[in-house]
Design a protein around this motif. Sequence first.
Motif, PDB file in Angstrom:
ATOM      1  N   MET A 123       0.993  -0.974   0.018  1.00 13.65           N
ATOM      2  CA  MET A 123      -0.145   0.148   0.229  1.00 13.65           C
ATOM      3  C   MET A 123       0.645   1.531   0.082  1.00 13.65           C
ATOM      4  N   LYS A 124       2.343   1.689   0.894  1.00 15.17           N
ATOM      5  CA  LYS A 124       2.885   2.068   0.762  1.00 15.17           C
ATOM      6  C   LYS A 124       3.150   2.621  -0.644  1.00 15.17           C
ATOM      7  N   ASN A 125       3.483   1.757  -1.877  1.00 18.82           N
ATOM      8  CA  ASN A 125       4.032   2.103  -3.357  1.00 18.82           C
ATOM      9  C   ASN A 125       2.604   3.452  -3.371  1.00 18.82           C
ATOM     10  N   PRO A 126       3.301   4.379  -4.320  1.00 17.46           N
ATOM     11  CA  PRO A 126       2.108   5.331  -3.885  1.00 17.46           C
ATOM     12  C   PRO A 126       1.623   4.668  -5.694  1.00 17.46           C
ATOM     13  N   TRP A 127       1.700   4.145  -6.334  1.00 20.95           N
ATOM     14  CA  TRP A 127       1.403   3.552  -7.996  1.00 20.95           C
ATOM     15  C   TRP A 127      -0.250   2.646  -7.665  1.00 20.95           C
ATOM     16  N   VAL A 128       0.427   2.556  -6.527  1.00 22.97           N
ATOM     17  CA  VAL A 128      -1.259   1.005  -5.964  1.00 22.97           C
ATOM     18  C   VAL A 128      -2.253   1.782  -5.281  1.00 22.97           C
ATOM     19  N   LYS A 129      -3.444   1.475  -5.961  1.00 17.32           N
ATOM     20  CA  LYS A 129      -4.308   2.182  -5.865  1.00 17.32           C
ATOM     21  C   LYS A 129      -5.219   0.761  -5.515  1.00 17.32           C
ATOM     22  N   ILE A 130      -5.756  -0.094  -5.892  1.00 17.19           N
ATOM     23  CA  ILE A 130      -6.351  -1.299  -5.343  1.00 17.19           C
ATOM     24  C   ILE A 130      -5.278  -2.525  -4.649  1.00 17.19           C
ATOM     25  N   ILE A 131      -5.592  -2.738  -3.843  1.00 16.11           N
ATOM     26  CA  ILE A 131      -4.996  -4.738  -2.818  1.00 16.11           C
ATOM     27  C   ILE A 131      -6.392  -5.810  -3.165  1.00 16.11           C
ATOM     28  N   GLY A 132      -5.577  -6.444  -4.735  1.00 19.86           N
ATOM     29  CA  GLY A 132      -6.317  -7.289  -5.090  1.00 19.86           C
ATOM     30  C   GLY A 132      -6.394  -8.423  -3.807  1.00 19.86           C
ATOM     31  N   HIS A 133      -7.641  -8.811  -4.135  1.00 20.95           N
ATOM     32  CA  HIS A 133      -8.233 -10.679  -3.415  1.00 20.95           C
ATOM     33  C   HIS A 133      -7.648 -10.896  -2.372  1.00 20.95           C
ATOM     34  N   LEU A 134      -7.866 -10.390  -1.489  1.00 25.58           N
ATOM     35  CA  LEU A 134      -7.755 -10.274   0.209  1.00 25.58           C
ATOM     36  C   LEU A 134      -8.375 -11.129   0.882  1.00 25.58           C
ATOM     37  N   GLY A 154      -5.083   5.543   1.225  1.00 24.91           N
ATOM     38  CA  GLY A 154      -6.346   5.908   0.453  1.00 24.91           C
ATOM     39  C   GLY A 154      -6.458   5.308  -0.562  1.00 24.91           C
ATOM     40  N   VAL A 155      -6.283   3.823  -0.333  1.00 27.15           N
ATOM     41  CA  VAL A 155      -6.292   2.242  -1.696  1.00 27.15           C
ATOM     42  C   VAL A 155      -7.495   2.059  -0.785  1.00 27.15           C
ATOM     43  N   ALA A 156      -8.071   1.368  -2.010  1.00 21.31           N
ATOM     44  CA  ALA A 156      -9.591   0.583  -2.111  1.00 21.31           C
ATOM     45  C   ALA A 156      -8.537  -0.717  -2.290  1.00 21.31           C
ATOM     46  N   LEU A 157     -10.147  -1.627  -1.127  1.00 21.38           N
ATOM     47  CA  LEU A 157      -9.482  -3.143  -0.617  1.00 21.38           C
ATOM     48  C   LEU A 157     -10.883  -3.828  -1.831  1.00 21.38           C
ATOM     49  N   GLU A 158     -10.404  -4.303  -2.572  1.00 21.22           N
ATOM     50  CA  GLU A 158     -11.041  -5.126  -3.671  1.00 21.22           C
ATOM     51  C   GLU A 158     -12.092  -6.280  -2.604  1.00 21.22           C
ATOM     52  N   LEU A 159     -13.077  -6.830  -3.243  1.00 21.88           N
ATOM     53  CA  LEU A 159     -14.044  -7.580  -2.462  1.00 21.88           C
ATOM     54  C   LEU A 159     -14.167  -8.198  -4.256  1.00 21.88           C
ATOM     55  N   ASN A 160     -13.136  -9.486  -4.319  1.00 15.94           N
ATOM     56  CA  ASN A 160     -13.819 -10.105  -5.396  1.00 15.94           C
ATOM     57  C   ASN A 160     -14.297 -11.780  -5.889  1.00 15.94           C
ATOM     58  N   ASN A 161     -14.923 -10.990  -6.817  1.00 18.44           N
ATOM     59  CA  ASN A 161     -16.148 -11.958  -7.478  1.00 18.44           C
ATOM     60  C   ASN A 161     -15.148 -13.427  -7.257  1.00 18.44           C
ATOM     61  N   ALA A 185     -17.051  -1.840   7.008  1.00 17.68           N
ATOM     62  CA  ALA A 185     -17.154  -0.879   8.012  1.00 17.68           C
ATOM     63  C   ALA A 185     -17.326  -0.123   8.996  1.00 17.68           C
ATOM     64  N   ILE A 186     -16.540  -1.285   9.800  1.00 13.33           N
ATOM     65  CA  ILE A 186     -16.123  -0.440  11.858  1.00 13.33           C
ATOM     66  C   ILE A 186     -15.432   0.619  10.380  1.00 13.33           C
ATOM     67  N   HIS A 187     -14.317   0.401   9.764  1.00 15.85           N
ATOM     68  CA  HIS A 187     -13.311   1.634   9.969  1.00 15.85           C
ATOM     69  C   HIS A 187     -13.408   2.335   8.352  1.00 15.85           C
ATOM     70  N   HIS A 188     -14.627   2.227   7.902  1.00 14.51           N
ATOM     71  CA  HIS A 188     -14.996   3.363   6.868  1.00 14.51           C
ATOM     72  C   HIS A 188     -14.551   3.840   5.980  1.00 14.51           C
ATOM     73  N   SER A 189     -14.041   2.614   5.638  1.00 17.29           N
ATOM     74  CA  SER A 189     -13.129   2.350   4.642  1.00 17.29           C
ATOM     75  C   SER A 189     -13.666   2.162   2.856  1.00 17.29           C
ATOM     76  N   TYR A 190     -13.448   2.578   2.361  1.00 17.04           N
ATOM     77  CA  TYR A 190     -13.726   1.854   0.152  1.00 17.04           C
ATOM     78  C   TYR A 190     -13.500   0.759   0.184  1.00 17.04           C
ATOM     79  N   ILE A 191     -14.158   0.028  -0.464  1.00 13.86           N
ATOM     80  CA  ILE A 191     -14.261  -1.071  -0.836  1.00 13.86           C
ATOM     81  C   ILE A 191     -14.754  -1.080  -2.531  1.00 13.86           C
ATOM     82  N   VAL A 192     -13.698  -2.127  -3.393  1.00 14.94           N
ATOM     83  CA  VAL A 192     -14.445  -1.688  -5.054  1.00 14.94           C
ATOM     84  C   VAL A 192     -14.811  -3.339  -5.449  1.00 14.94           C
ATOM     85  N   MET A 193     -15.434  -3.788  -5.942  1.00 14.82           N
ATOM     86  CA  MET A 193     -16.037  -5.752  -6.582  1.00 14.82           C
ATOM     87  C   MET A 193     -14.989  -5.448  -7.723  1.00 14.82           C
TER      88      MET A 193
END
Length: 238
Positions: A123-134, A154-161, A185-193
């Motif tokens: 996440m510390k890498n500035p080019w990373v926008k999403i962390i995939g399939h956690l 400021g990174v989005a976490l992926e919910l991987n279908n 939900a608890i920590h008000h983070s963004y999710i990207v599908m």
Amino acid sequence: MPVKSLFDLHTHTVASGHAYSTLKENLAAAKAKGLIAMGTSDHSPGMPGSAEKTFFQNYRIFPKSVNGIRLLKGMEVNITDFEGNLDGGQVMREMEYVIASLHSHSIQPGSAEENTQAVIGAMKNPWVKIIGHLDDGRYPMDYEKVVQAASSFGVALELNNSSLLDSSARENGRHWGRILIQQAAIHHSYIVMGSDAHIWCDVGRMDEAQKVIEEISFPNEKILNYTQSGLEWILRKR
């Protein structure tokens, strides 16, 4: 009734080496699904059989849109060690977004502490926008720490279908996906599908991810796929 997903940023073409459709076929599928944008995110060169860096550098020839679908230039890179180093190289700077993921081809699972450290390091890498399939049970981690770090960087976490399908090689995706969403939900983070489509018919497929979101009653305003502004949040410079 689920809100409509407007975009899919996690898709693969034959260039990844283990996917089965062309970019044209994927774009046609995105059009048929009514998406406004599709990102193509083939695997970085560290994945066996994937494209070399010149493939990604030549993204500059892409039109900005095809048949009304905004075409976005992405890359899925491998996290290569427990410090969070990545194998994308300097070409990551030329992408509109980068997804960083743990893959068994590049790093074997460690302890929960090591896996957590690897993801937060990426996440510390500035080019990373999403962390995939956690949501892969093979890589246990401290989801609270991961979610808190994502909010901080400021990174989005992926919910991987794909992780939620019976055909997935990942383990217990639905269970860990729920835990990820609960912590977000608890920590008000963004999710990207993301569909993580490796064949054209899966492009834009978010049905299983949306079921998990509904089960947890996760707030729609924190699902980036549901708005144009959500897309722009991912594409902004960090």
